[in-house]
Write an enzyme that holds these catalytic residues in place. Structure first.
Site, PDB file in Angstrom:
ATOM      1  N   CYS A 131       0.856  -1.185   0.000  1.00 40.38           N
ATOM      2  CA  CYS A 131       0.000   0.000   0.000  1.00 40.38           C
ATOM      3  C   CYS A 131       0.894   1.237   0.000  1.00 40.38           C
ATOM      4  CB  CYS A 131      -0.909  -0.012   1.224  1.00 40.38           C
ATOM      5  SG  CYS A 131      -1.731   1.567   1.504  1.00 40.38           S
ATOM      6  N   HIS A 145      -4.453   1.209   8.466  1.00 39.10           N
ATOM      7  CA  HIS A 145      -4.873   0.968   7.082  1.00 39.10           C
ATOM      8  C   HIS A 145      -6.369   0.685   7.029  1.00 39.10           C
ATOM      9  CE1 HIS A 145      -4.531  -0.182   2.844  1.00 39.10           C
ATOM     10  NE2 HIS A 145      -5.501  -1.027   3.161  1.00 39.10           N
ATOM     11  N   ASN A 170     -12.632  10.180  -2.424  1.00 37.05           N
ATOM     12  CA  ASN A 170     -13.064   9.319  -3.521  1.00 37.05           C
ATOM     13  C   ASN A 170     -13.127   7.898  -2.981  1.00 37.05           C
ATOM     14  OD1 ASN A 170     -13.015  11.447  -5.478  1.00 37.05           O
ATOM     15  ND2 ASN A 170     -10.785  11.281  -5.520  1.00 37.05           N
ATOM     16  N   THR A 173      -7.603   6.008  -6.477  1.00 33.07           N
ATOM     17  CA  THR A 173      -6.451   5.310  -7.067  1.00 33.07           C
ATOM     18  C   THR A 173      -5.552   4.687  -6.013  1.00 33.07           C
ATOM     19  OG1 THR A 173      -5.172   7.360  -7.130  1.00 33.07           O
ATOM     20  CG2 THR A 173      -6.409   6.795  -9.116  1.00 33.07           C
ATOM     21  N   HIS A 194      -6.068   3.351   0.334  1.00 33.80           N
ATOM     22  CA  HIS A 194      -5.861   3.645   1.758  1.00 33.80           C
ATOM     23  C   HIS A 194      -6.642   4.938   1.988  1.00 33.80           C
ATOM     24  CE1 HIS A 194      -2.980   3.794   5.430  1.00 33.80           C
ATOM     25  NE2 HIS A 194      -3.791   4.829   5.549  1.00 33.80           N
ATOM     26  N   HIS A 249      -8.188   8.305   2.445  1.00 35.93           N
ATOM     27  CA  HIS A 249      -7.547   9.626   2.515  1.00 35.93           C
ATOM     28  C   HIS A 249      -8.557  10.704   2.161  1.00 35.93           C
ATOM     29  CE1 HIS A 249      -6.972   7.971  -1.535  1.00 35.93           C
ATOM     30  NE2 HIS A 249      -7.051   9.210  -1.992  1.00 35.93           N
TER      31      HIS A 249
HETATM   32  P1  5GP Z   1      -7.235   9.303  -5.113  1.00 41.41           P
HETATM   33  O1  5GP Z   1      -7.131   9.383  -6.612  1.00 41.41           O
HETATM   34  O2  5GP Z   1      -7.052   7.868  -4.635  1.00 41.41           O
HETATM   35  O3  5GP Z   1      -8.438   9.947  -4.522  1.00 41.41           O
HETATM   36  O4  5GP Z   1      -6.021  10.143  -4.554  1.00 41.41           O
HETATM   37  C1  5GP Z   1      -4.715   9.684  -4.534  1.00 41.41           C
HETATM   38  C2  5GP Z   1      -3.839  10.889  -4.500  1.00 41.41           C
HETATM   39  O5  5GP Z   1      -2.550  10.481  -4.109  1.00 41.41           O
HETATM   40  C3  5GP Z   1      -3.694  11.593  -5.844  1.00 41.41           C
HETATM   41  O6  5GP Z   1      -4.132  12.944  -5.728  1.00 41.41           O
HETATM   42  C4  5GP Z   1      -2.204  11.491  -6.162  1.00 41.41           C
HETATM   43  O7  5GP Z   1      -1.688  12.657  -6.773  1.00 41.41           O
HETATM   44  C5  5GP Z   1      -1.604  11.270  -4.775  1.00 41.41           C
HETATM   45  N1  5GP Z   1      -0.365  10.506  -4.810  1.00 41.41           N
HETATM   46  C6  5GP Z   1      -0.099   9.389  -5.551  1.00 41.41           C
HETATM   47  N2  5GP Z   1       1.146   8.956  -5.293  1.00 41.41           N
HETATM   48  C7  5GP Z   1       1.687   9.814  -4.375  1.00 41.41           C
HETATM   49  C8  5GP Z   1       2.961   9.889  -3.733  1.00 41.41           C
HETATM   50  O8  5GP Z   1       3.863   9.067  -3.931  1.00 41.41           O
HETATM   51  N3  5GP Z   1       3.154  10.924  -2.861  1.00 41.41           N
HETATM   52  C9  5GP Z   1       2.174  11.855  -2.618  1.00 41.41           C
HETATM   53  N4  5GP Z   1       2.477  12.826  -1.765  1.00 41.41           N
HETATM   54  N5  5GP Z   1       0.960  11.802  -3.207  1.00 41.41           N
HETATM   55  C10 5GP Z   1       0.720  10.803  -4.082  1.00 41.41           C
HETATM   56 ZN    ZN Z   2      -2.347   1.454   3.679  1.00 42.31          ZN
END
Ligand code: 5GP
Ligand code: ZN
Length: 111
Positions: free
Chosen positions: A3, A45, A84, A92, A95, A97
């Site tokens: 993760c 997690h 999301n 994406t 975990h 957030h």
């Molecule tokens: P989701 O698309 O799951 O709602 O949000 C995942 C977020 O994690 C995205 O906005 C993406 O830019 C961010 N993200 C992906 N990989 C990393 C990383 O390695 N470091 C940080 N700080 N953010 C990340």
């Molecule tokens: Zn996790």
């Protein structure tokens, strides 16, 4: 566990930390979608919002006290909190957030 955010929490992947306590961690998003864009994650997690239960909801409530505190410290008066849940909604990283976005480009909205 494979993760990404657990790896960030473990310090295996570097991140730009804003805040940390025993329950949660806040750090800047690597691909900011607004002037200010950070993420707040539980240290535990939890896969996604669909996995929030009466047993683990305390950390979510806690995160919702941390977010306004951090926004105040960062001088943000207006901001949007986004979660999301599920691939179809754009999740994406599996975990839980909360995105916190602030800035001049929050005009477009779905709801
Ligand atoms: P989701 O698309 O799951 O709602 O949000 C995942 C977020 O994690 C995205 O906005 C993406 O830019 C961010 N993200 C992906 N990989 C990393 C990383 O390695 N470091 C940080 N700080 N953010 C990340
Ligand atoms: Zn996790």
């Amino acid at each position: 566990m494979d993760c990404l955010f657990c790896k960030i929490l473990a310090g295996e992947i570097p991140s730009k930390k804003i805040y940390e306590d025993n329950l949660c961690y806040a750090f800047y998003d690597i691909a900011p979608q607004s002037d200010t864009h950070f993420l707040v994650v539980p240290k535990q997690h939890i896969c996604c919002a669909a996995e929030i239960t009466a047993e683990n909801a305390d950390v979510v409530a806690h995160i919702f006290t941390v977010i306004p505190k951090l926004c105040k410290e960062l001088g943000l008066d207006s901001y949007r909190i986004i979660n999301n849940c599920g691939a179809g909604a754009g999740q994406t990283v599996l975990h839980l957030h909360f995105h916190v976005l602030s800035g001049s480009n929050l005009g477009e909205r779905l709801v």
